[in-house]
Design a protein around this motif. Structure first.
Motif, PDB file in Angstrom:
ATOM      1  N   MET A 100       0.627  -1.270  -0.036  1.00 25.50           N
ATOM      2  CA  MET A 100       0.006  -0.365  -0.511  1.00 25.50           C
ATOM      3  C   MET A 100       1.130   1.216  -0.294  1.00 25.50           C
ATOM      4  O   MET A 100       0.588   2.344  -0.091  1.00 25.50           O
ATOM      5  CB  MET A 100      -0.773  -0.197   1.107  1.00 25.50           C
ATOM      6  CG  MET A 100      -1.431   1.223   0.980  1.00 25.50           C
ATOM      7  SD  MET A 100      -3.086   1.084  -0.161  1.00 25.50           S
ATOM      8  CE  MET A 100      -4.246   2.261   0.743  1.00 25.50           C
ATOM      9  N   ASN A 101       1.961   1.129   1.048  1.00 24.87           N
ATOM     10  CA  ASN A 101       2.680   2.270   0.632  1.00 24.87           C
ATOM     11  C   ASN A 101       3.354   3.357  -1.116  1.00 24.87           C
ATOM     12  O   ASN A 101       3.290   4.274  -0.799  1.00 24.87           O
ATOM     13  CB  ASN A 101       3.665   2.388   1.599  1.00 24.87           C
ATOM     14  CG  ASN A 101       3.779   1.717   3.409  1.00 24.87           C
ATOM     15  OD1 ASN A 101       2.865   1.867   3.326  1.00 24.87           O
ATOM     16  ND2 ASN A 101       4.832   1.225   3.472  1.00 24.87           N
ATOM     17  N   LEU A 149       0.040   5.063  -1.970  1.00 21.20           N
ATOM     18  CA  LEU A 149       0.865   6.244  -1.874  1.00 21.20           C
ATOM     19  C   LEU A 149       1.508   7.375  -2.387  1.00 21.20           C
ATOM     20  O   LEU A 149       1.069   8.862  -2.750  1.00 21.20           O
ATOM     21  CB  LEU A 149       1.197   6.831  -0.362  1.00 21.20           C
ATOM     22  CG  LEU A 149      -0.124   5.555   0.391  1.00 21.20           C
ATOM     23  CD1 LEU A 149       0.292   5.369   2.187  1.00 21.20           C
ATOM     24  CD2 LEU A 149      -1.682   6.443   0.576  1.00 21.20           C
ATOM     25  N   SER A 176       2.276   8.236   9.201  1.00 17.81           N
ATOM     26  CA  SER A 176       2.822   7.476   8.282  1.00 17.81           C
ATOM     27  C   SER A 176       2.413   7.766   6.617  1.00 17.81           C
ATOM     28  O   SER A 176       3.334   7.999   5.240  1.00 17.81           O
ATOM     29  CB  SER A 176       3.718   6.259   8.297  1.00 17.81           C
ATOM     30  OG  SER A 176       2.308   5.195   8.694  1.00 17.81           O
ATOM     31  N   ASP A 177       0.950   7.418   6.504  1.00 14.13           N
ATOM     32  CA  ASP A 177       0.186   7.704   5.222  1.00 14.13           C
ATOM     33  C   ASP A 177       1.064   8.888   4.980  1.00 14.13           C
ATOM     34  O   ASP A 177       0.991   8.887   3.819  1.00 14.13           O
ATOM     35  CB  ASP A 177      -1.000   6.997   5.262  1.00 14.13           C
ATOM     36  CG  ASP A 177      -1.312   5.946   5.494  1.00 14.13           C
ATOM     37  OD1 ASP A 177      -0.397   4.619   5.340  1.00 14.13           O
ATOM     38  OD2 ASP A 177      -2.451   5.150   5.762  1.00 14.13           O
ATOM     39  N   LEU A 178      -0.003  10.097   5.628  1.00 16.13           N
ATOM     40  CA  LEU A 178       0.423  11.087   4.917  1.00 16.13           C
ATOM     41  C   LEU A 178       1.703  12.252   4.597  1.00 16.13           C
ATOM     42  O   LEU A 178       2.045  12.076   3.349  1.00 16.13           O
ATOM     43  CB  LEU A 178      -0.391  12.267   5.764  1.00 16.13           C
ATOM     44  CG  LEU A 178      -0.773  13.538   5.528  1.00 16.13           C
ATOM     45  CD1 LEU A 178      -1.398  13.928   4.446  1.00 16.13           C
ATOM     46  CD2 LEU A 178      -1.040  14.404   7.329  1.00 16.13           C
ATOM     47  N   ARG A 179       2.628  11.447   4.844  1.00 15.28           N
ATOM     48  CA  ARG A 179       4.082  11.562   5.371  1.00 15.28           C
ATOM     49  C   ARG A 179       4.777  11.033   3.474  1.00 15.28           C
ATOM     50  O   ARG A 179       4.929  11.561   3.328  1.00 15.28           O
ATOM     51  CB  ARG A 179       4.772  10.742   6.334  1.00 15.28           C
ATOM     52  CG  ARG A 179       4.765  11.818   7.740  1.00 15.28           C
ATOM     53  CD  ARG A 179       5.845  12.070   8.556  1.00 15.28           C
ATOM     54  NE  ARG A 179       6.427  10.640   8.524  1.00 15.28           N
ATOM     55  CZ  ARG A 179       5.518   9.413  10.091  1.00 15.28           C
ATOM     56  NH1 ARG A 179       5.019  10.132  10.610  1.00 15.28           N
ATOM     57  NH2 ARG A 179       6.310   8.239   9.611  1.00 15.28           N
ATOM     58  N   LEU A 180       4.189   9.898   2.935  1.00 14.39           N
ATOM     59  CA  LEU A 180       4.485   8.963   2.184  1.00 14.39           C
ATOM     60  C   LEU A 180       3.755   9.501   0.933  1.00 14.39           C
ATOM     61  O   LEU A 180       4.279  10.032   0.157  1.00 14.39           O
ATOM     62  CB  LEU A 180       4.035   7.593   1.685  1.00 14.39           C
ATOM     63  CG  LEU A 180       4.908   6.543   3.012  1.00 14.39           C
ATOM     64  CD1 LEU A 180       4.122   5.185   3.444  1.00 14.39           C
ATOM     65  CD2 LEU A 180       5.986   6.671   2.375  1.00 14.39           C
ATOM     66  N   PHE A 181       2.533  10.442   1.060  1.00 14.79           N
ATOM     67  CA  PHE A 181       1.779  11.117   0.103  1.00 14.79           C
ATOM     68  C   PHE A 181       2.078  12.341  -0.132  1.00 14.79           C
ATOM     69  O   PHE A 181       2.775  12.681  -1.387  1.00 14.79           O
ATOM     70  CB  PHE A 181       0.007  11.010   0.643  1.00 14.79           C
ATOM     71  CG  PHE A 181      -0.759  11.870  -0.400  1.00 14.79           C
ATOM     72  CD1 PHE A 181      -0.584  11.270  -2.076  1.00 14.79           C
ATOM     73  CD2 PHE A 181      -1.014  12.697  -0.278  1.00 14.79           C
ATOM     74  CE1 PHE A 181      -1.857  11.858  -3.023  1.00 14.79           C
ATOM     75  CE2 PHE A 181      -1.644  13.849  -0.716  1.00 14.79           C
ATOM     76  CZ  PHE A 181      -2.118  13.330  -2.082  1.00 14.79           C
TER      77      PHE A 181
END
Length: 127
Positions: A1-2, A5, A64-69
């Motif tokens: 999933m990473n 993103l 972490s999801d927002l940081r990746l996106f």
């Protein structure tokens, strides 16, 4: 999933960079690359806010999801060191050495300033 993103962030950041560059540059009748300067400073500000949110422990604001996106995907595609380098070289080769030097100094100073301002903003919001 990473990786999804990062890809989606890049899919947003790349056209945003192009459209912003064209919109900003069309408003300036000069060889100075204001469009690239703008996207690089804005990207530095966004990364500064993201970094500051992480440092302030704002897990919800900087998960972490927002940081990746945002950080890796969007800002990775929005900002551009290669275009900055090319435009600096082009200015110097075209005889605009002073503008090339000002572009380098201004870009580094404004980018660092924007990053520091973003960190300070995030710390003020989340501390």
């Amino acid at each position: 999933m990473n990786w999804v993103l990062v890809v989606v962030g890049g899919m947003v950041g790349a056209p945003l960079r192009y459209l912003t560059d064209r919109a900003v540059q069309s408003r300036h009748d000069t060889v100075f690359p204001w469009g690239t300067f703008t996207v690089n400073v804005v990207g530095s500000l966004v990364l500064g806010v993201l970094t500051g949110a992480v440092a302030a422990g704002a897990a919800g604001a900087a998960g972490s999801d927002l940081r990746l996106f945002l950080g890796t995907g969007l800002c990775g595609a929005l900002t551009t060191y290669s275009t900055f380098s090319y435009e600096t070289l082009r200015l110097a080769q075209d005889g605009a050495r002073l503008q090339a030097a000002l572009y380098v100094i201004g870009s580094v100073a404004a980018g660092l300033g924007a990053a520091f301002a973003g960190v300070a903003l995030a710390e003020a919001l989340w501390r």
